[in-house]
Design a protein around this motif. Structure first.
Motif, PDB file in Angstrom:
ATOM      1  N   VAL A 240      39.821  30.752  27.002  1.00 49.66           N
ATOM      2  CA  VAL A 240      40.281  31.756  27.498  1.00 49.66           C
ATOM      3  C   VAL A 240      39.551  33.161  27.516  1.00 49.66           C
ATOM      4  O   VAL A 240      38.797  33.535  28.029  1.00 49.66           O
ATOM      5  CB  VAL A 240      41.357  32.047  27.066  1.00 49.66           C
ATOM      6  N   GLY A 241      38.588  32.959  26.064  1.00 58.53           N
ATOM      7  CA  GLY A 241      37.789  33.797  25.779  1.00 58.53           C
ATOM      8  C   GLY A 241      36.903  34.018  26.134  1.00 58.53           C
ATOM      9  O   GLY A 241      36.589  35.137  27.247  1.00 58.53           O
ATOM     10  N   PHE A 242      36.141  33.138  27.386  1.00 60.18           N
ATOM     11  CA  PHE A 242      35.428  32.584  28.599  1.00 60.18           C
ATOM     12  C   PHE A 242      35.160  33.737  29.886  1.00 60.18           C
ATOM     13  O   PHE A 242      34.797  34.136  29.988  1.00 60.18           O
ATOM     14  CB  PHE A 242      34.800  31.439  28.234  1.00 60.18           C
ATOM     15  N   LEU A 243      36.921  32.807  29.957  1.00 62.86           N
ATOM     16  CA  LEU A 243      37.094  32.839  31.669  1.00 62.86           C
ATOM     17  C   LEU A 243      37.692  34.869  31.235  1.00 62.86           C
ATOM     18  O   LEU A 243      37.269  35.290  32.250  1.00 62.86           O
ATOM     19  CB  LEU A 243      38.401  32.312  31.315  1.00 62.86           C
ATOM     20  N   ALA A 244      38.085  35.635  30.241  1.00 65.41           N
ATOM     21  CA  ALA A 244      38.224  36.462  30.464  1.00 65.41           C
ATOM     22  C   ALA A 244      37.210  37.184  30.219  1.00 65.41           C
ATOM     23  O   ALA A 244      37.424  38.454  31.736  1.00 65.41           O
ATOM     24  CB  ALA A 244      39.092  37.060  28.861  1.00 65.41           C
ATOM     25  N   VAL A 245      36.171  37.188  29.985  1.00 66.60           N
ATOM     26  CA  VAL A 245      34.784  38.516  29.553  1.00 66.60           C
ATOM     27  C   VAL A 245      33.984  37.712  31.206  1.00 66.60           C
ATOM     28  O   VAL A 245      34.284  39.149  32.029  1.00 66.60           O
ATOM     29  CB  VAL A 245      34.128  38.080  28.787  1.00 66.60           C
ATOM     30  N   GLY A 246      33.879  36.888  31.787  1.00 66.03           N
ATOM     31  CA  GLY A 246      33.748  36.217  32.889  1.00 66.03           C
ATOM     32  C   GLY A 246      33.973  37.058  34.283  1.00 66.03           C
ATOM     33  O   GLY A 246      33.905  37.783  36.003  1.00 66.03           O
ATOM     34  N   PHE A 247      36.377  36.949  34.341  1.00 63.30           N
ATOM     35  CA  PHE A 247      36.496  37.678  34.785  1.00 63.30           C
ATOM     36  C   PHE A 247      36.454  38.970  35.273  1.00 63.30           C
ATOM     37  O   PHE A 247      35.928  40.342  36.523  1.00 63.30           O
ATOM     38  CB  PHE A 247      37.652  37.421  34.854  1.00 63.30           C
ATOM     39  N   LEU A 248      36.669  39.844  34.018  1.00 66.05           N
ATOM     40  CA  LEU A 248      36.853  41.043  34.248  1.00 66.05           C
ATOM     41  C   LEU A 248      35.185  42.086  33.620  1.00 66.05           C
ATOM     42  O   LEU A 248      34.818  42.835  34.806  1.00 66.05           O
ATOM     43  CB  LEU A 248      36.801  41.764  32.412  1.00 66.05           C
ATOM     44  N   GLU A 249      34.062  41.405  33.658  1.00 64.05           N
ATOM     45  CA  GLU A 249      32.614  41.413  33.602  1.00 64.05           C
ATOM     46  C   GLU A 249      32.495  41.587  36.107  1.00 64.05           C
ATOM     47  O   GLU A 249      31.903  42.177  36.178  1.00 64.05           O
ATOM     48  CB  GLU A 249      31.860  40.964  33.312  1.00 64.05           C
ATOM     49  N   GLY A 250      33.551  40.157  36.364  1.00 62.91           N
ATOM     50  CA  GLY A 250      33.200  40.282  37.608  1.00 62.91           C
ATOM     51  C   GLY A 250      33.816  41.305  38.137  1.00 62.91           C
ATOM     52  O   GLY A 250      32.765  41.805  39.816  1.00 62.91           O
ATOM     53  N   ILE A 251      34.979  41.684  37.763  1.00 59.93           N
ATOM     54  CA  ILE A 251      35.337  42.694  38.704  1.00 59.93           C
ATOM     55  C   ILE A 251      34.885  43.566  38.523  1.00 59.93           C
ATOM     56  O   ILE A 251      35.345  44.615  39.807  1.00 59.93           O
ATOM     57  CB  ILE A 251      36.774  43.049  38.538  1.00 59.93           C
TER      58      ILE A 251
END
Length: 535
Positions: free
Chosen positions: A435-446
Motif C-alpha cells: 500500500v505504501g509503495f502504490l500510494a506514493v506511485g499513484f499520487l506522484e503519478g497524478i
C-alpha cells in the motif's frame, strides 16, 4: 582534452579494481556482502558513496544554484540523523539476521518467502528508477566534458558500471566506493573552497550572494523569491524542506542502498562507527556543496541546465588540477552509486524474486547456479535500464527523489515496526509495503502526468506513509502470531558477545567524539560566515 583524459583514467581505474577484486570472489557471501568482514572506513565510505551520486552533485547542487541553498541546509541536518537512527533501530539488527539482502531479512523476520519476493520486487522497481536517474546524470557529465553525443555517452557509462559490477559484486563496490569517497570529498571541499576564493573569500562571497539581482532572497531560510521562485511561497518551501528532510531521514535509515551496507560490517561496533562516519562526512560535504552551488551564480547566473553548474565551474573557474579532481569526483560519485544500485537490483532478482516465482510452479524446480545466475540476472537488469534510459527524458533530481519516496513510504514503517514490536504480523507487513509503495506511485503519478496539484500539506510521501501505517494496523487484525516469527525476533534482540568488548566500545566512543567535533565545526562555519554577517 585534459578532462577527457581524466574521465578515461577514472574508467580504467574502475575496471582494473573490478578485475583484481573479481579474482577474490569465491562464493555468494563474498559476492553479496563481501564476506561480512569490512572495517569502519570501508563501510562508512560505501554508505556515503551510495548516498551521494549525480543526484547530489548535479540535481541538488543545481537546486542550490537556482537559489535554494539554504533550503537544502534546512533539510540536511534532518536527513543525516537517519544514519544514527537507522543503525541503532534497524541496521544492527539487520546484520544480526545474517541475511544476504534486505528483502531476505523481511522474509526471515516474517517467515515468508512471499514478503521477501514483494520487497525484492520493490527494490527492482524503485532502485531501477534511481539507477536511471544516476545514469542520466553520468550521461550528461560525459557528454559535457568529452563532446560525445547522448547515446555514445550513455553506452560508455553503462558499459563501465555494468562490467565492473558483474565482475566484482559487493566486494569490488566496497573498495571502489571508499576510493571514490576520497575523490568526491576532495571535489566538494576543494572545488567549492576555490570558488569562494575566486569570489573574494567566504565572507565576501556570502555578502555578494545576499545581493544577487537574479536570485533575490536566495540566502534567506526560504530561498528564492520573485517570478522565478518555482518552489512557491515561503511557507510551502518550509513545509517542503521539513517533509523532504523526514523522508530522506527514513531513506538513510532503511533504504536498501543504505541499510544493506551494514550487512558487510565486521561487527556491530563497525556498523555504529560507519553510521557516525557517514553523518560527519555528509554534514561537512553539504555545507560546501550548497553554498558553493549558489556561489557559482556569482560568475555565471545563466547556466542551462542548472544541473551542470559544477561541471561548468570545474571547466571555467578552477585551476586544471583542481578541475580534474572535481570532475573525477562527480564521475566517481555517479559510478559508485550506479554500481551499488545495479548490484542490489541483480541480487534481489536472483535471491529474492526468482526463487519465489519458481517455487510457485511445481513443474519447475528453482535452480541454484551461484554467482553465475546472479550475473545473468544483473546483465538482464542492465539491458533493461539501458533501453529505458535511451528513451526517457532527463530528470535527474525528479526521478531520484521519486525513487527515494517510494522506500520511505513502503519500507519505513514496516522496517522500524518489525524490530521494535512483535505485534506486526506477516499480513500487516505485506500490506504495509504494498500500500505504501502504490500510494506514493499513484499520487506522484497524478501530479506529474495528470495535471493535478495536491495541497502542500497533502504531500504524496506523507500520505503514503500514513497509508502504509493504516494498512499494517488493519492487516494485523485477527492474525495469530507465528511462534517461529516471535522466536526469530527474540534472537535478533540478543546482544552479541562482541558488543561487550571494552576495546571496541572505546573505539566507538572515539568516533562519537570525532562526529560531534565535525558537527560543531560545521556549525561554527555557518555561524562565522553566514549567520553573524547577517546581523
Amino acid at each position: 582534452m585534459i578532462f577527457s583524459l581524466a574521465i578515461l583514467g577514472s574508467f580504467l581505474l574502475y575496471l582494473v579494481i573490478g578485475a583484481v577484486v573479481s579474482r577474490t570472489i569465491k562464493n555468494k557471501d563474498d559476492y553479496y556482502v563481501s564476506g561480512r568482514n569490512a572495517p569502519t572506513v570501508l563501510v562508512g565510505g560505501t554508505l556515503v558513496a551510495s548516498f551521494l551520486s549525480t543526484v547530489s552533485f548535479m540535481g541538488e547542487l543545481g537546486f542550490s544554484y537556482d537559489g535554494y541553498a539554504t533550503v537544502m541546509l534546512v533539510l540536511t541536518p534532518i536527513n543525516i540523523c537517519g544514519y544514527v537512527i537507522g543503525v541503532a533501530l534497524f541496521g544492527r539488527y539487520l546484520r544480526r539476521s545474517q541475511a544476504l539482502t534486505v528483502p531476505e531479512f523481511f522474509g526471515l523476520r516474517f517467515n515468508s518467502k512471499g514478503i521477501q519476493a514483494i520487497a525484492g520486487l520493490t527494490v527492482i522497481i524503485g532502485i531501477g528508477f534511481y539507477l536511471i536517474a544516476v545514469t542520466q546524470g553520468l550521461m550528461l557529465i560525459i557528454g559535457q566534458l568529452t563532446g560525445l553525443n547522448e547515446w555514445q555517452s550513455l553506452l560508455l557509462v553503462w558499459a563501465g558500471y555494468t562490467i565492473f559490477t558483474m565482475m566484482s559484486g559487493a566486494r569490488g563496490i566496497l573498495i571502489n566506493d571508499t576510493i571514490m569517497y576520497f575523490f568526491f570529498t576532495a571535489a566538494a571541499v576543494g572545488g567549492m573552497s576555490w570558488i569562494f576564493y575566486r569570489a573574494g573569500g567566504p565572507s565576501a562571497a556570502v555578502e555578494k550572494m545576499w545581493s544577487l539581482p537574479d536570485r533575490p532572497d536566495a540566502l534567506t531560510w526560504h530561498g528564492l523569491t520573485g517570478p522565478d521562485a518555482y518552489m512557491g511561497s515561503p511557507l510551502q518551501v518550509f513545509i517542503y524542506a521539513i517533509t523532504l528532510g523526514i523522508v530522506w531521514m527514513l531513506v538513510v535509515a532503511i533504504s536498501p542502498w543504505q541499510s544493506s551496507r551494514y550487512l558487510m560490517a565486521k561487527n556491530e561496533h563497525v556498523s555504529l562507527r560507519s553510521g557516525l562516519m557517514a553523518t560527519a562526512s555528509l554534514a561537512l560535504i553539504y555545507v560546501f556543496l550548497t553554498f558553493g552551488g549558489l556561489a557559482i551564480s556569482l560568475f555565471n547566473p545563466g547556466i542551462e541546465p542548472s544541473e551542470v553548474a559544477f561541471i561548468w565551474a570545474a571547466q571555467n573557474l578552477m585551476p586544471p588540477v583542481l578541475g580534474v579532481i572535481a570532475v573525477t569526483g562527480i564521475v566517481a560519485a555517479g559510478l559508485s552509486s550506479a554500481a551499488a544500485f545495479l548490484s542490489l537490483i541483480g541480487f534481489s532478482l536472483d535471491n529474492d524474486v526468482m526463487p519465489w516465482i519458481a517455487s510457485r510452479r511445481p513443474a519447475v524446480q528453482p535452480k541454484h547456479g551461484g554467482i553465475r545466475l546472479t550475473r545473468i540476472a544483473m546483465a538482464s537488469v542492465a539491458v533493461a535500464v539501458l533501453l529505458i534510459t535511451l528513451v526517457a527524458p532527463p530528470a535527474v533530481l525528479t526521478i531520484g527523489y521519486f525513487a527515494a519516496t517510494l522506500f520511505a513510504a513502503s519500507w519505513g514503517p514496516v522496517a522500524l515496526w518489525s524490530i521494535q514490536s512483535s505485534k506486526i504480523t506477516r499480513r500487516g507487513a505485506t500490506w504495509g509495503i504494498i500500500v505504501g509503495f502504490l500510494a506514493v506511485g499513484f499520487l506522484e503519478g497524478i501530479q506529474k502526468f495528470g495535471g493535478i496539484t495536491l495541497p502542500t500539506l497533502a504531500n504524496p510521501v506523507l500520505l503514503g506513509i500514513s497509508a502504509s501505517i493504516i494498512a499494517i494496523i488493519l492487516g494485523n487484525v485477527g492474525q495469530p502470531h507465528d511462534p517461529k516469527v516471535v522466536a526469530f525476533l527474540h534472537s535478533l534482540r540478543e546482544v552479541p558477545p562482541e558488543n561487550k568488548s571494552r576495546l571496541e566500545t572505546r573505539r566507538t566512543g572515539i568516533w562519537v567524539i570525532v562526529t560531534v567535533a565535525t558537527l560543531i565545526l560545521c556549525s561554527a562555519l555557518m555561524l562565522v560566515f553566514y549567520a553573524l554577517p547577517t546581523f
